[in-house]
Design an enzyme around this catalytic site. Structure first.
Site, PDB file in Angstrom:
ATOM      1  N   SER A 236       0.835  -1.189   0.000  1.00 13.93           N
ATOM      2  CA  SER A 236       0.000   0.000   0.000  1.00 13.93           C
ATOM      3  C   SER A 236       0.884   1.258   0.000  1.00 13.93           C
ATOM      4  CB  SER A 236      -0.948  -0.061   1.208  1.00 13.93           C
ATOM      5  OG  SER A 236      -1.946   0.919   1.132  1.00 13.93           O
ATOM      6  N   ASP A 461      -8.349  -3.768  -6.984  1.00  7.01           N
ATOM      7  CA  ASP A 461      -8.020  -3.161  -5.693  1.00  7.01           C
ATOM      8  C   ASP A 461      -8.718  -1.807  -5.566  1.00  7.01           C
ATOM      9  OD1 ASP A 461      -6.690  -1.818  -3.526  1.00  7.01           O
ATOM     10  OD2 ASP A 461      -4.900  -3.038  -3.859  1.00  7.01           O
ATOM     11  N   HIS A 490      -6.622  -6.068  -1.012  1.00  8.58           N
ATOM     12  CA  HIS A 490      -5.510  -5.146  -0.830  1.00  8.58           C
ATOM     13  C   HIS A 490      -4.432  -5.848  -0.006  1.00  8.58           C
ATOM     14  CE1 HIS A 490      -3.826  -1.135  -0.778  1.00  8.58           C
ATOM     15  NE2 HIS A 490      -3.751  -1.120   0.538  1.00  8.58           N
TER      16      HIS A 490
END
Length: 528
Positions: A236, A461, A490
């Site tokens: 991320s 995502d 994710h």
């Protein structure tokens, strides 16, 4: 980017050997080329700090009892300058932890550092992948010491704060979706007050809470570990940290896995990135609601997407009229329900709580969505994580200061993508009145000496849309992209998908990438 919870009267973002000469090396020329805003001085400063850290090493000890890190995990500290342009000035300490590689001395390849995202996420739990016998990472653990850290401002590393933690989590917050101009004015006031609170409580740190500075900290930690080059997994926001590190220190990278990618384009960081999230969240919410409809026998929320969506609208309206348990309004519902678009492991748990409400029992929704005011440590961590998120995103890049632009962009998006748009807007609006300077974002790209980087991304995502992975892949020459098709979770390197897991493992153990980009079928679908 971080999972989000309610804040600011809205749902906000909440929507880790022997010393060789190379450990002391100055940053590559790429670190200084085209330097802006003192980056030449900062490049020199990080070389000074890394040399000091390499000499000092890390005094590893048993971790403090209240850190929740069991033996044989060890903890320590690495000293870094607050401002790399003044490496002999004010210092802070970065908290680090590690667990030794589980294999033979011949199998060991060094340290593997990890960042779970955010900005504002703690990486200190990464070594627990060994103590909890995480099978996906077992072979990598034979080769690497697993090293976690709290980035600057986070957790144990000179934590910053913007508001009282209890006030931060307390609900119900106002509905993020405004009914009137008065509602918008009230949210703007809350955002401005939040920005002012950050300046009041943490003002000295705010100018230095940037991704490039965290990347410099990462290089100092590398040196303190006695590592000539960095092995890194970023998820991320951790992908943006890795992308910036790879740009500033291309010759210091050995292996780098970037999973669920933030779009590194300077046009995207950070205002446009958040608008892109709003669109992607709506798409993944639709995926989940379609699944709920297909499993109507289990959840009884409707057997078509339209019926399930109607149930959501009805729930939201009911909570707005009378907050569930006196604590859960629309903002809190968004904070809980967004777990489903983030992770399909949460599809069933969120649907179960919702189904119980529809059957007459609101308690599971209240328990999951309401703040626990008795969880002092958890609330401090939530407030700190949000403060870091805001500080880094506001400092990394310029933001629009015109309310007309914010209003126009978010009003337009809300018409088609209503689930997250206004909640996300209010979450980020403190950047419009931020009290500290913003930098120009780093132009992410391939410096001389950067080895192949492995990029992994789910096609649908929500938090970091697929286009970001494509963009980083273009910018990092020689990188390889593994796409998990027809999937949208994710952080996919943490999921059981043999196709993906074996490729990531092979890269970490050998450094080799496939001759071409690869596609993997989705991991196992969630079951009701």
């Amino acid at each position: 980017m971080r999972r989000r919870t309610a804040v600011l009267g809205s749902a906000g973002t909440l929507i880790a050997g022997t010393l060789v000469a190379g450990a002391l090396a100055a940053p590559a020329a790429g670190a200084a080329s085209g330097a802006r805003h003192g980056r030449d001085a900062e490049a020199a400063g990080v070389a000074v700090a890394a040399a000091q850290a390499a000499r000092a090493g890390i005094d590893w000890q048993d971790c403090p009892a209240d850190w929740g890190l069991e033996k044989p995990i060890q903890c320590g500290w690495v000293t870094v300058p607050v401002d790399y342009a003044e490496p002999y000035g004010k210092k802070i300490k970065i908290a680090v932890d590690r667990i030794a590689a589980t294999g033979t001395p011949a199998e060991r390849q060094g340290a593997l550092l990890y960042n779970p995202g955010g900005p504002g996420g703690s990486g200190l739990r990464f070594p627990r992948r060994v103590t909890t016998n995480n099978k996906i990472w077992a072979n990598a653990a034979k080769a690497y010491d697993f090293v976690g850290f709290d980035p600057r401002g986070v957790g144990k590393s000179a934590p910053i704060s913007c508001v009282d933690p209890t006030e931060f989590v307390k609900g119900p917050k106002p509905d993020p979706v405004p009914d009137s101009e008065a509602d918008k004015r009230a949210q703007r006031k809350l955002a401005a007050e939040y920005a002012a609170g950050c300046a009041e409580k943490s003002g000295d740190m705010l100018p230095h809470m940037t991704t490039p500075n965290t990347a410099r900290d990462l290089d100092v930690v590398r040196a303190a570990l006695g590592e000539r080059k960095l092995n890194f997994v970023g998820v991320s926001y951790g992908t943006y940290l890795g992308a910036v590190y790879g740009t500033l220190f291309p010759t210091h990278v050995r292996r780098m896995v970037l999973d669920s990618v933030v779009n590194p384009s300077t046009r995207s960081i950070w205002y446009e990135a958040n608008l892109g999230q709003d669109i992607a969240f709506e798409g993944r919410l639709t995926d989940w609601m379609t699944w709920v409809a297909k499993n109507d026998a289990a959840y009884h929320l409707g057997d078509t997407l339209a019926e399930v969506r109607g149930q959501w609208d009805a729930l939201r309206a009911a909570a707005k009229k009378a907050p569930l348990g006196g604590k859960v309004g629309p903002a809190e519902l968004i904070g809980f329900f967004q777990n489903a678009p983030y992770y399909d492991s949460m599809w069933a748990p969120v649907a179960e709580a919702w189904s119980a409400y529809a059957a007459g029992d609101p308690q599971p929704l209240v328990d999951n969505a309401a703040a626990d005011l008795t969880d002092t440590a958890g609330n401090i961590a939530a407030e700190n994580g949000n403060a870091v998120y805001t500080a880094v995103e506001c400092a990394d890049a310029p933001w629009p200061t015109s309310w007309k632009k914010w209003d126009r962009d978010n009003s337009r998006l809300h018409e088609q993508y209503p689930f997250m748009t206004w909640a996300n807007a209010w979450m980020n609006l403190p950047c419009a009145t931020w009290k500290a300077p913003s930098r120009k974002p780093v132009q992410v790209g391939t410096g001389k000496g950067l080895p192949p980087v492995l990029i992994t991304q789910a096609e649908r995502d929500a938090a970091t849309p697929y286009e970001g992975a494509v963009e980083l892949h273009k910018r990092f020459k020689g990188s390889r992209l593994i796409t998990e098709k027809d999937a949208g979770s994710h952080g996919i390197t943490n999921l059981a998908n043999p196709c993906l897991n074996t490729k990531v493992e092979a890269y970490l153990l050998t450094g080799k990438v496939d001759a071409t980009d690869q596609t993997c079928a989705p991991h196992a679908a969630p079951q009701p």
